[in-house]
Every structure is written in C-alpha cells, then in structure tokens.
Design a protein around this motif. Sequence first.
Motif: not given
Lengths: 317, 150, 500
Positions: A153-170, A182-190
């Motif tokens: 899963f790509s996501g923006s940042g560490t200890n961020s919303a995306n990161h948390l979501a992935t942990v909760r998903f698991d 990734f450093k932001g949503s844009a590179p994550s989407m890229a």
Amino acid sequence: MQRLLTLAASAVVLLGAVQTANAADYPTKAVTYIIPYNPGGESDVTARFQEGYFKDVAGQDVVIQYKPGAGGATAWAQLNGYEPDGYTIMNVNFPHAILQPSMKDVGYQTEDVKPAFVFHYTPDAILVRADSPYQTLQDLIDDAKANPGATTFSGSGTNSANHLATVRFDQMMGTKSTYIPFKGSAPSMAALLGGQVKAAMSYTTQGIKAGDQVRVLAIATEERVAAYPDVPTFKELGFDYVAGAYRGVTLPKDAPQEVRQKVSDIIGQINANPDFKKKLEENGYVVTDIPHDKVDQFIADRRAEYASAIEALKAAK
Amino acid sequence: METLGNRTSNLIAAGIALALGAYALSQTGEMSELGAVFPTTAAIVLIIAALALALRVVLRGGKAAEQQSVWSGLEWPRLVGLSITLLAWALLLKPLGFMPAAALGLLAVGVITYRERMGLKALALHLLAGGALLAGFYGLFSVVLRVPLP
Amino acid sequence: MLESLIAALSPLNLALALCGVLAGTIIGALPGLSATMAVAVLVPFTFTMDPASGLIALGAVYTGAIYGGAYAAILVNTPGTPAAIATAMDGFPMAKRGDGDLAVTLSCLASVVGGLVGALALLFLAPPLSQIALAFGPVEYFWLAIFGLSLIATLSAGHTLMGLMGGCIGLLLSTVGSAVVGGDVRYTFGQTQLLGGIPIIPAMIGLYCIPVLIDLVIRPEAHLERRSEQIAGFRLIEALGAVWRSKFNLVRSAVIGTAVGILPAAGGSVAGLVAYTEAKRTSKDSKQFGKGATDGVIASEAANSATVGGGFIPTLVLGIPGTPPDAIILGALLVQGIRTGPQLFTQQADIVYTFVIGLIIATILMLPTGLVVGRYAFRLIISVPKTALAPGIALLTVIGAYAIEANTVHVLMMVGLGLVGWLLARIGLQASPIVLGLILGPIAEAGFVQAWLIGGAQGNIPAMFFGRPISLAIIALTLLTLGWPFIVAWRARRTAAGTT
C-alpha cells in the motif's frame, strides 16, 4: 514644525490604538493561517476554499502561510510560541496530532494543539489502478491473506492517517500488508499510477483528483459518498470502519476563551455556507461540525478509536 | 590526478570530516534499522575519504612551501566584526523587531566595510539609500508578499 | 487551437504575461525568494480571473522566477533559486573575470530557448511523456539521486576526495530531523526546530552567499569589474555567437531539462546539474568548466528553464505536481473547479491550449525583460560602492532566509552555516558538494527505503534494485560519467605512447 510633530504623534497613537486587538472586536486585522504542510495538499486546498469566504464572515482577510516539516510536527511544536491573540491560527490534523506524540518525542503533546473547530474529514479509501486485477475489496483481502507481506500500500508519511489506516486494515482483516510511505499524497498516487504498488491507502479526494485512472474499492464513511455513488462503504461490506483524516483549526493554547469561541463561530459559519459545502463535497471532502465545546469529546473518541492500532505500531518498532 | 592544496588545510579538513563521521556513526545506535542505513553509509564513506586524504598528504606531501598559507593576509578585525554582526542580527530579529535589527545590521556592516575616506555627501547618500532599501523591502514583504515580519 | 492562440494574445493575457515575467524575474533574483513563494502569493488574485488568464499569470511568474535565479548566481555566487546552482559554477567565475554582462545575456538567451523547448513539449507531447514519468518508481529515483551525487565527483575533478567529503557532509545534514520513511528522529539534539530538518534555502544562502559577503568585506578589491569599457550594450552579438557555437549543447540541455522536469520530485536543480555535467563531459575544453565556461552557463540555464514546461506535464495530465510551484498551481486549479487528468486535454482543451500558448509568449517575453533587467542589475552591482553593497547583500541574506517560513531560527541557521561554510571553503571544502548532498540526500534515501520495502514485499530485493530497464540505464550513465576521466586519461596515454 510643532504642528507637524503633534500630527505625526497623534497618527502614531491612532494607528497603535487601531492595531490593538480586542477580543470583543476580533478580528480587527488580517489573520495568519498557517498550513503545516507543503502547498497543494488537502490542508492547503480546504484552507484556500475557506479563504474565499473568510472575509465575508469575519470581515478581515486571511493570509495563508506554509510551514512544512515532519508531517506537521514542526509547526504544531511551534504553535504555542505565537502570540495567543487569535491572529495566528493553524491547521491541525487528526490522527496525526494524536499519533505523533504517542510514537515519539515531537516537541508537543496532543493537548497543546487542541482545535477550536474541526470542520471536515477526508474519508479513508482504498484506491487501485483502473486496470488492477482487484475488482472488489474482497479480492484484495483474499490476495493479502494468500500472500502475507506481498500486498503493498502506498501512502503519505509515517505515523500519518494513511499509515494508521493500513495498520487498522490489517487488524480488521487479519492480513499482513506492507506500507510504503511517501513524502506526500502526490508521490503516493504517482507510485500507484505507475504500478509500483498494488494499492494506495489514501482518501476520496485523491481518488477524485485522479479521475478515471483509478478505481475505489471501499470508502470509510457511514453512508455512500455522493461523488462515488457506486462504491460500497466498509460498513456495507461488513467492516465497522468509519475513519479518515480530520482537519481543524487551532490556536495557541493560551488564547482567551472568547477568542477561541469567535474562531469556532467563524469557521462554523463558513461551514454552514451551502456553496462552501458543495465545493468540498464535490471534491471528496466530508463536512463535519465539531465546534469548540465538542472538541474534547472528539479527541477522547479518537484516542479510543486509535488505541489498539497505536499499540500495534509501537510493538512493531 | 589529485592536486593537493595546502598540506595543513587538507589535514584539517580530513580531521573535521573524521570527527563528523565518527559522531554521526555514534548516533546511529538509537535509530531503527532502515533509518540508520543512510547515515551509516554516508558516515562510513566520509571517514574513508578523510583517512584516504590524510594518508595521501602524509605519503606524498603537499605543496607546503609553494602556496601561501590560506590564513595569511586576512583582516581579522573585519572578519570577527562581521561574524559577530551577522550572528547578533539573527539573534536580535525577534527581540528587537525587523526594522530596528535591520537598521542596526545595515549600519554595522557598512561601518565594517568602510575603507576609503568618504565625503559627507557620500555618507548622506549611503544613509539615504540604506533607509530606502529598508523601507522598500519592508513594503515588499509585509504588503505585497504578506509575510509577517517580526 | 486557433481560438486559443487568439485568446492568448488578448491584451489582458499579454499584459499578465509581461508583468508576470517581470515580477517573477525580480523575485527570483533575490536569494531566498523562490518561485514557489512568488506563485503562492499570486494565487488568491487569480481567483477573480478566468482560469486561463490566471494560469498564464502564474505560469509567467514561475518562468520569470526560475530564470531570475541566474542573476544572483552570476553576480553574487548565490543561486537565487536552487535551480540556478549549476549556473553559479561558471557564471560567477565569468563575472569575476569581467564577463558578468556576457554571462547575464547568455543565461537570458539560454533560458528562452530552454523554456520554449519545455513549453512545446507540453503542447504536443504531454500525454505520452507523462507515461514515462509514471514509469519512474522509487528505485529509479534512488539511482537518479546516486547519479546526481556521482556528478559531485566529476565536478570536483582534481579534488575528488574533498568533493566526496563535502557531499557526504551534505548527505548527513540531509538526515537531520524526522525521517519521512520510518519516522526516526535523527540528529536533532532535542531541538524541535530541527525536526523538519535543515531547510534547503537558508542553507543555500548561508553556504553560498555568506562566504561571498565575507570576502567582499575583508578584501580591498572591488567585487566585480567590467572587462570592456563600453557601458552601453549587452554584449548581445557576442552572446549570440557563443550560443550559436554551442547550439548542440543548448538543445541537448533543454531536452534534459524537459525530461527531468517531467519527473515529479526531481526539480530544476537536478536538471541544471545533469545538463551541466553532460556539457562538461562532452566538451572539448572541459578544463574550463568551473572557471567560467560559457557552455556551462548555457547548459544550466537552458535545462532549468525547460523544467517549467516539463513540470506541467505530469501536473496537468496526471494531477501530480512536477515541482513545488506546480503543486500550488494545481491547488489553485482545483479551487477554480478545474479537474486535471487526461480529460483536461480533451474536454477543456481550450483552457490548456490558451495557457500553454500564453506560457510560450511569456517565455519569449523573457528575452527583452531579461536583457533589460540584467543590464541594470549588472550595472548596479558594478557601480555601487562596497560600503553600500555589503550591507545590501547582508540584508538580502537575512530576509531571504527568513521569508520562506517567517522563522527567525532559519536566519540563525543561515548565518551559522554560512560562517562554517566560509571556514570550510578556506580549507578546501566547497559549498556545492555540500548543498548537492543536502538536496539529493532525501531523494536518494526515500527512494532507497521505499524500494527496499517494495522489493521485500515482492520477495526479491536485488531484482528490484538491479532488474529494471530504466534503473539499469541510469546506473550505466553513472558509471560512464564516473569513469569518463579515466577513459580520457587512458586514451591520452595511449596516443602519447603511440607517438613517441
């Protein structure tokens, strides 16, 4: 000469008097609105949307400034160094502001950045590329169970919303996925669009930005989102998961209660504007109204929500 | 192909690099596995390069006599004065505010740079230009660019 | 497309283009004020304009700002924006030997050509080029950053160990703060101010400008002089001649700039660097590079101006900003209700085409504005006495370091790094390797860790790093660049042996 001096002196005094901020008349001059991220992200865009209505509601301009760094921590750690007169407000994000101090010493505690108003959230959404083999969320879950660790899963940042979501998903699905920060949503989407990862743990807003290039497998809201009428919610699919990144406006903690209330009122009024609401919803944001008096409860609820995921993150370190 | 500069300079550079690398390495103990990779690699390369340089100087010798020492011909008073002025300027921005700190800073740097005799008219022009510059930038930043100055 | 051409030529749009370029150039010339800032300030004003005009204004300011960075680079050895780092490498030596006006004119011409190439690529080749941008994953960025770092070795030829040490110091400096991947907090000494790391602009200003300022103050000679005594003239003919001789370099650099601009997260500094190194490698007179080679200035400026057009390609086609100013422009578009994506080129093609043509016009307008501003900038720096110049530069450094984030701590960092930088330069550790390490470090590290994680998830890390075609091409390029001096020397020895 004498008259000139007197004139000048009076002018200075007058100017000074005008400049003095009085809580009752707040705001009497422009307000600086600090965004703790780089421009172009969700925090910036919503602030820009607000900017358009701020003058009508509050009578003063708002000046947007950027102070990126450490996923927002740099700015939040400096929040209480500003004058608590209400002329410096800052955007604050949850879960970030709860997660970051829990995981390490970032120079602030969650209580230090208590918001005056939480005005929207971007629901978590799992995005895949349009040509991805995953047609439904179940496909993804099955693949993740069959190949532990292989689901990226790509996501923006560490200890961020995306990161948390992935942990909760698991935790919810009983899977083990790999989160690639990734450093932001844009590179994550890229990375998603380029096929570097299998899916993106992102928000509805990013999905809308990417248009037809992506498909959304599920969204973490109570009911289906207007912009995505065909996409099921996690709830519909049997998972009690309603979450996202909540964004609010905060002031230095020593700001007087009246000023805090005023800021809360202003943001609340902007939120009530139907045009504003429409703009946000078109772009995937979900407007919420959590004013000043409900904020403590909000934070407590979030803490409870994130508790087990935070334990998991800490254990993994 | 390594053209060696002044011997002492090279040794000092190697020494500083070595110290920095060693310090960087010492701190990596507290980092997570992946987080330590980069600093460790950079520190190790730094240390190797520093040792290589030091070795080269010791073995091949530098053009010690040929080149003038890089420390000669320096006007120490101006150097120290400028350094202190710049540091003070940075530190005083918040307490004094932008305009006063900048005005003092401009004045100080001007005085330190002063060499030849300057007539009264030139002095007046300088002060005027300084004032105009200050006002101009203040306007540019606080009004046009809307940056809050201290 | 014809209507778009006519729309772009409307008086309003022309005026916006002209004012935008002018304002952008001046802002970009001031060290510390970046293109990002200039664009950010302008955004609220564009809400009242129609989308195409707003875009033209933003694009013009952006173009001007990227170009404007060359002035400070040439005249005060401080890149006005990171994109101009490679320009300073030869621009400043040129200025020191009296050819500052030539350098300014050269950078103007090169920037115009570079900008045009980038804009034309945007106009005609956007969709296919954006696909190439997507093919660049973390691994490719990692190797690209390694390539960039290897360029440090090439640039410090003769002092390779010094350059290497400088680069490593820069790399270490880049790790200060909270890591994006992994969240470690490194080397912050418990200071919350350092959580965000060492900001690049104050570091750049400190490491490049403060030493120049110090030298200015403690040396009796004038800062810059003019070689020829004609005060009039831009040395335009001379510059045109140099550009014509260098036409292959010019076009190649522009292409490199466009290509690098397409890659999100790469940016003008990388583009300038790569173009500069390629120019040096293929030059017949590579020893001149670093001492004032006109080709160096041409390469760097053509490349960094091409990143403007190139950067818009992923921005408009994919919705992924190519550079920080693009991110702001993207945000502004969103607020205006414009959706980016492939459909932008089909459903709202008129807006896009009007914008791109406006960008082209702005780039062309850069020629007169650049020449005029450059002439006055040059004359100003030359004729102002040091007692006024030094305080002025000092003020600029302070403001420049402060302005980006309104943070006085950044000013302190700038001064501190500057003083240290002066000392280091005295013992042979130049600023450029350190700054390059600082810029490329995060890109390299993020790429590495992400590639490692993805490779681990796929169960095959070596294949990840060494198995992808684009990565292999970059690795080959890196080895070639590193090995080139050895190849040349070996060849020279062979021919020398052959002739004896």
